[in-house]
Scaffold this motif. Structure first.
Motif, mmCIF file in Angstrom:
data_model
loop_
_atom_site.group_PDB
_atom_site.id
_atom_site.type_symbol
_atom_site.label_atom_id
_atom_site.label_comp_id
_atom_site.label_asym_id
_atom_site.label_seq_id
_atom_site.Cartn_x
_atom_site.Cartn_y
_atom_site.Cartn_z
ATOM 1 N N ASP A 160 0.962 -1.221 0.129
ATOM 2 C CA ASP A 160 -0.082 0.016 0.049
ATOM 3 C C ASP A 160 0.913 1.136 -0.035
ATOM 4 O O ASP A 160 0.560 2.199 -0.694
ATOM 5 N N ASP A 164 1.161 4.036 -2.781
ATOM 6 C CA ASP A 164 0.579 5.649 -2.602
ATOM 7 C C ASP A 164 1.874 6.303 -3.405
ATOM 8 O O ASP A 164 1.487 7.503 -4.044
ATOM 9 N N ASP A 368 -8.839 8.613 -5.077
ATOM 10 C CA ASP A 368 -8.687 7.321 -4.416
ATOM 11 C C ASP A 368 -9.848 6.440 -4.734
ATOM 12 O O ASP A 368 -9.522 5.215 -4.904
ATOM 13 N N ASN A 371 -8.769 4.951 -7.977
ATOM 14 C CA ASN A 371 -7.450 4.086 -8.024
ATOM 15 C C ASN A 371 -7.923 3.064 -7.003
ATOM 16 O O ASN A 371 -6.853 1.975 -6.941
ATOM 17 N N ARG A 373 -8.494 2.881 -3.715
ATOM 18 C CA ARG A 373 -7.784 3.213 -2.254
ATOM 19 C C ARG A 373 -8.966 3.487 -1.530
ATOM 20 O O ARG A 373 -9.812 4.517 -1.675
ATOM 21 N N GLY A 377 -6.370 4.148 3.322
ATOM 22 C CA GLY A 377 -5.097 3.955 2.766
ATOM 23 C C GLY A 377 -4.666 2.623 2.067
ATOM 24 O O GLY A 377 -3.551 2.153 1.810
ATOM 25 N N GLU A 378 -5.627 1.657 1.899
ATOM 26 C CA GLU A 378 -5.446 0.315 1.800
ATOM 27 C C GLU A 378 -5.965 0.119 0.220
ATOM 28 O O GLU A 378 -6.949 0.721 -0.015
ATOM 29 N N TYR A 379 -5.225 -0.630 -0.623
ATOM 30 C CA TYR A 379 -5.885 -0.868 -1.904
ATOM 31 C C TYR A 379 -6.773 -2.067 -2.172
ATOM 32 O O TYR A 379 -6.125 -3.151 -1.748
#
Length: 518
Positions: A160, A164, A368, A371, A373, A377-379
């Motif tokens: 992650d 970023d 986000d 993308n 996310r 903050g985790e994909y």
């Protein structure tokens, strides 16, 4: 573009791109009984089938209930390398909602696009968005993750924090300079090396041709003699590739938001730059007629304001609470995301108003979402990695710096607001560990049953001209046009489009070629 990474073309995940603005929760279907998930009997295989492929085509699926009432899940074993099927295998994840009417015509496989969007999630979480009542009544609706995507031997590259940095870090040098190009090349190399190291041998075989062969395998093990398929956006290229490889196995195919398979990577980038520029103009024309629009004056004056905003954050990025800096690349992503659907235009106005006041919160939220996310903050998926894996094999790239600068100038002239930030995309695949698979070429699918191609006249991500081109290329192509805004047309409010699609898929009634809907 402000991010170190250069996207070679905008992701064209038709349904996935706008889902989080319009949908939430899991769709649960009603079934008259809680009987165990029925097994599938594979369709008969051809006598001349390669003996090494026969075990794959004759496998029995083991279905298990999942994802709420009425959904079943299974895994399908597919060859790692279709040219050498005895060299290993991968697992493909599929989910099925059984026909609500209880007597299915067969399976209807669905792909939401990308490349890299999850067809499993499309069906498990958003089946009502993807398929109307008539389709759900008459078909087992089947979603699948193509190879390399999410649950199907996924492409894995960065953690992650590294993602970023890859997506959001700002370069130290001015866009287009030799030093900047060196930065981008280093970022691309780091990303490619990580994909190779963390994915392993399956990365070489993440291609649309391989995924189309997987699609024929799914057809067979689900028990269907011919493929019934609804593909959105990139899913149209996957479906057309299947038709070219297996024309005799084409059943009822609908390709919505078509990609031109013969277009080069620069053709795609230029067309999409112009498409999003056109969608931006349409948004502004609508916005300027309202009392809540953050812009004044004419459409051209408002577009100039947006261009100035992009240039401003490139020079002086806006900070976020988590320490990230909003540059022009992230802001462009935030602009593009709500342009996929006219229903999202009010949110775009709010984002512009907030960003022009110096607050990056809404812009980062959109970027986000695009993308994958989440707020922690985790994909939540691997769409960025899978997107790169497919495109780097499916297109041909030329990282010649002088040529890229010429193309950058052409993009800026064709789309003055959007174009300058979509240049230099060839760099992103210049260090990919495996070479391009093939040159782009027309697809004819000689001998296939009718294939319905749908184009929306002001679709920003898959411009209408691509639908016209694909329908003309296909020997049995039938064009349906939707006069409107947004990406893809089926199940988006047009009774005309919905009726044409459902009559074909359910009853086999081929729409009139050239049918115009509004």
């Amino acid at each position: 573009m402000q991010r170190t990474r250069r996207r070679s073309l905008i992701a064209v995940g038709a349904v996935a791109a706008a889902l989080s603005l319009t949908l939430s929760g899991c769709v649960t279907a009603f079934f008259p009984s809680d009987d165990a998930a029925p097994s599938s009997t594979p369709a008969p295989v051809a006598d001349d089938l390669d003996e090494d492929l026969r075990p794959f085509y004759e496998q029995q699926l083991s279905w298990e209930s999942c994802e709420g009432d009425g959904f079943d899940c299974a895994t399908v074993s597919a060859p790692l390398d279709w040219e050498n099927p005895s060299d290993g295998e991968i697992e493909l994840s599929i989910v099925r909602q059984r026909a609500l009417g209880g007597d299915p015509i067969g399976s209807l496989l669905m792909n939401p696009g990308g490349p890299g969007a999850s067809g499993y999630d499309l069906v498990a979480s958003s089946v009502d968005f993807a398929a109307g009542d008539a389709l759900q009544e008459n078909f087992d609706i089947v979603g699948f993750d193509p190879r390399g995507v999410d649950r199907s031997d996924p492409v894995e590259c960065l953690d992650d924090a590294e993602m970023d940095a890859y997506l959001y870090d700002l370069p130290e040098n001015e866009t287009g300079t030799d030093a900047w190009i060196a930065e981008v090349e280093q970022s691309a190399s780091t990303f490619s090396d990580a994909c190779a190291a963390n994915t392993g041998e399956s990365l070489e075989f993440v291609t649309t041709v391989s995924a189309a062969r997987d699609l024929d395998l799914l057809r067979a093990v689900l028990g269907d003699e011919k493929l019934n398929y609804l593909g959105y956006s990139y899913g149209t290229f996957l479906g057309a590739t299947f038709a070219e490889l297996y024309p005799d196995n084409v059943g009822r195919l609908v390709l919505d938001g078509a990609i031109d398979p013969s277009a080069s990577i620069f053709d795609v980038t230029k067309a999409q730059s112009m498409g999003f520029e056109s969608a931006l103009s349409a948004y502004l024309e609508d916005c300027l007629g309202s009392s809540t629009c953050p812009f004044d004056g004419t459409v051209d004056e408002a577009k100039q304001d947006i261009g100035d905003l992009l240039a401003s954050v490139e020079q002086s990025p806006l900070p976020a609470a988590d320490g990230r800096q909003l540059g022009s690349s992230a802001l462009l992503t935030a602009i593009i995301y709500p342009l996929y659907s006219a229903d999202s235009w009010p949110y775009l106005s709010q984002m512009f108003e907030q960003t022009m006041s110096g607050d990056s919160t809404y812009a980062f939220f959109f970027a986000d979402q695009y993308n994958g996310r989440d707020e922690n903050g985790e994909y939540i998926n691997n769409q960025t990695e899978a997107f790169s894996a497919y495109n780097c094999r499916d297109y041909t790239f030329d990282p010649n710096v002088d040529l890229m600068r010429e193309k950058a100038a052409e993009l800026a002239e064709a789309a003055p607001v959007i174009g300058p930030y979509m240049a230099y995309g060839d760099i992103s695949c210049s260090t990919w560990p495996y070479p391009e698979q093939a040159e782009r070429a027309e697809i004819h699918a000689a001998g296939a049953d009718p294939i319905v191609v749908i184009g929306t006249t002001n679709d920003p991500a898959t411009p209408y001209a691509w639908a016209e081109s694909l329908a003309e290329q296909l020997d049995s192509g039938v064009l349906v046009s939707y006069e409107g805004e947004g990406h893809t047309a089926y199940n988006k409010g047009s009774d005309c489009v919905n009726a044409a699609v459902e009559a074909y898929l359910v009853d086999g009634t081929v729409p009139e070629d050239g049918l115009a809907c509004s």
